[in-house]
Design an enzyme around this catalytic site. Structure first.
Site, PDB file in Angstrom:
ATOM      1  CD1 TRP A   1      -5.047  19.986  77.999  1.00  0.00           C
ATOM      2  CD2 TRP A   1      -5.942  20.718  75.926  1.00  0.00           C
ATOM      3  NE1 TRP A   1      -6.529  20.583  78.164  1.00  0.00           N
ATOM      4  CE2 TRP A   1      -6.726  20.435  76.501  1.00  0.00           C
ATOM      5  CE3 TRP A   1      -5.507  21.076  74.206  1.00  0.00           C
ATOM      6  CZ2 TRP A   1      -8.204  20.887  76.382  1.00  0.00           C
ATOM      7  CZ3 TRP A   1      -7.489  21.480  74.440  1.00  0.00           C
ATOM      8  CH2 TRP A   1      -8.139  21.205  75.078  1.00  0.00           C
ATOM      9  CG  HIS A   2      -4.902  20.081  71.271  1.00  0.00           C
ATOM     10  ND1 HIS A   2      -3.859  21.400  71.230  1.00  0.00           N
ATOM     11  CD2 HIS A   2      -6.169  20.874  70.598  1.00  0.00           C
ATOM     12  CE1 HIS A   2      -4.968  22.445  71.295  1.00  0.00           C
ATOM     13  NE2 HIS A   2      -6.051  22.678  70.995  1.00  0.00           N
ATOM     14  N   GLY A   3      -4.019  15.954  72.044  1.00  0.00           N
ATOM     15  CA  GLY A   3      -4.062  13.863  72.022  1.00  0.00           C
ATOM     16  C   GLY A   3      -2.928  13.427  71.776  1.00  0.00           C
TER      17      GLY A   3
ATOM     18  CG  PHE B   1      -8.769  17.391  71.511  1.00  0.00           C
ATOM     19  CD1 PHE B   1      -8.181  16.326  70.827  1.00  0.00           C
ATOM     20  CD2 PHE B   1      -9.115  18.518  70.400  1.00  0.00           C
ATOM     21  CE1 PHE B   1      -8.194  16.167  69.809  1.00  0.00           C
ATOM     22  CE2 PHE B   1      -8.759  18.540  68.936  1.00  0.00           C
ATOM     23  CZ  PHE B   1      -8.333  17.795  68.560  1.00  0.00           C
TER      24      PHE B   1
END
Length: 477
Positions: free
Chosen positions: A325-327, A477
């Site tokens: 999800w963060h990248g 993000f």
């Protein structure tokens, strides 16, 4: 538009004045103003991506209404699936397209097959991960019949685009935030004052702590091959405080700004670096995301009600998804995997919910045992942060190799704007401030008025001295 920019310094009081002085008699007019202000706030960065917010809003609004009209299970599942596919599809395209293409090419190159493909230079829309999860919470909760769908399009649109938390959270649930747009709001001086205090504290964490740490972190991580072990340890520690001050500072400003307009957002950080194990850390760090994954992914997978092997599977899924999800980078996936590895021993020993209260509940200082646990947890979290901060996995591994093998712990002078002794003093004061106020919302929420006034003045002055308008980390993000 950045919270720490001159533009926001003008935008906020103008919007606040119109909201309370010109439109206070009309709830609908206030909501329309918030909607227009939110679109202006987001469009200040790039107006072209407003279409994505508008599309998500339209689709999920009508899906909510459609879910209300039918009780046919298959049709309801189809409607929910459409919302999931559309929202996650948009998120996946903009955030992960190049990552998958490049990983595919690298995989073939690993077996000696050279392939070529042109990847689009896709700009990642600011905050897309946050507002996507926020609008998904609406359709999922309506599908589960935990929430009645709204028929007020203005209210729903404002819920999706609410500017205080639009681009970096907290990720609000529809069950908490959406009903607040339907309730008459009256100006409350105490609530507004507490909001201003939160904004000041958030700016202090961002500008004085996070941005000062960033000066060191950027230099050390960019030139890690030339520094000794002590400097690399300092670089990792400073990044731990940089990302905490940066992200929790944003959350504080968001919650404080929302409070100025009569809204209450959920707490997103609760002094995470005083955690005594990694499980407690995740109950205190980015709370809105960790609880989102818990309620919409972990529990549907069976949570902790299944056998051990499936519990382990569920933990790995949660942390891997959290990392992804963060990248779109393998560094984030490894970061998530490390936290899963840290968490699993607690789960196996049934100690993952051992620490649910504050450390040193009835004493000024922690016991030696608590201090050891806090220190150990911080070391584990900081170790994982190295992968989070590094641009590539190779850089992270080489950083750790240099740290472990150099074995030189002499103090090095870094030719950058802040001296190490000043930075060390700032971090120490920050830790003490948080420790002695860990039972309060923030350090300037105490009852001693004269101390509060002095603290506010000092923070405002230091914010002015340190201000350099660096972008918030979680905007990416």
């Amino acid at each position: 538009m950045f919270f720490n920019s001159i533009a926001f310094l003008l935008f906020l009081p103008i919007t606040f004045s119109i909201y309370w002085f010109l439109l206070k008699r009309s709830l609908k007019a206030q909501n329309i103003l918030l909607l227009l202000a939110s679109y202006f706030f987001y469009g200040w960065w790039d107006y072209r991506f407003l279409i994505l917010i508008a599309l998500s809003t339209l689709i999920d609004y009508f899906i909510g209404l459609s879910l209300e009209k039918t009780q046919v299970k298959k049709r309801r599942k189809l409607l929910l699936s459409f919302s999931l596919v559309f929202n996650l599809g948009i998120l996946g395209f903009f955030k992960y397209y190049n990552f998958f293409i490049e990983s595919w090419l690298d995989a073939w190159a690993g077996i000696g097959v050279e392939m070529h493909a042109s990847t689009l230079q896709i700009i990642l829309p600011v905050g897309i991960s946050f507002y996507t999860f926020q609008t998904l919470s609406y359709t999922i909760d309506v599908y589960r019949k935990k929430l009645n769908p709204t028929h007020n399009f203005i209210n729903f649109s404002t819920f999706v685009a609410f500017f205080p938390q639009l681009v970096a959270g907290p990720i609000e649930r529809a069950t908490n935030l959406l009903p607040q747009f339907s309730i008459k709001r009256n100006f409350n001086i105490e609530r507004a004052t507490s909001g201003i205090h939160l904004i000041i504290w958030g700016l202090f964490k961002k500008i004085v702590i996070a941005d000062s740490c960033a000066t060191y972190v950027n230099t050390i991580f960019s030139n890690y091959e030339t520094f000794n072990s002590l400097t690399l340890i300092i670089g990792a520690i400073y990044f731990a405080f940089q990302i905490y001050g940066d992200f929790s500072g944003y959350s504080d400003i968001a919650i404080g700004t929302a409070r100025l307009f009569g809204f209450e957002l959920k707490q997103n950080f609760n002094y995470p670096y005083f955690s005594r194990d990694v499980a407690e850390f995740w109950r205190r760090w980015h709370i809105s995301l960790s609880t989102w994954f818990r309620d919409y992914l972990y529990i549907p997978l069976g949570g902790s009600r299944v056998n051990k092997s499936k519990q382990l599977r569920n933990v790995f899924i949660i942390f891997l998804v959290s990392g992804f999800w963060h990248g779109a980078n393998w560094t984030f996936i490894i970061w998530g995997t490390l936290h899963a590895i840290f968490f699993i021993p607690l789960l196996l020993r049934k100690q993952n919910r051992k620490h649910i209260d504050q450390a040193s509940e009835n004493t000024v200082l922690p016991s030696f045992n608590e201090l050891f646990k806090i220190f150990t947890t911080f070391i584990l979290v900081t170790f994982a942060w190295i992968f989070f901060r590094a641009d590539t996995v190779t850089i992270a591994i080489n950083y750790l190799k240099r740290l472990a093998l150099n074995q030189n712990f002499g103090i090095e002078y870094l030719n950058i704007e802040r001296y190490s002794i000043e930075m060390f003093a700032l971090i120490s004061i920050f830790i003490l401030l948080e420790w002695f106020h860990k039972h309060q919302e923030h350090p300037i929420s105490g009852k001693q008025k004269w101390l509060k006034v002095i603290g506010i003045i000092i923070m405002i002055l230091t914010v002015g001295v340190y201000s350099n308008h660096q972008e918030f980390i979680y905007f990416q993000f």
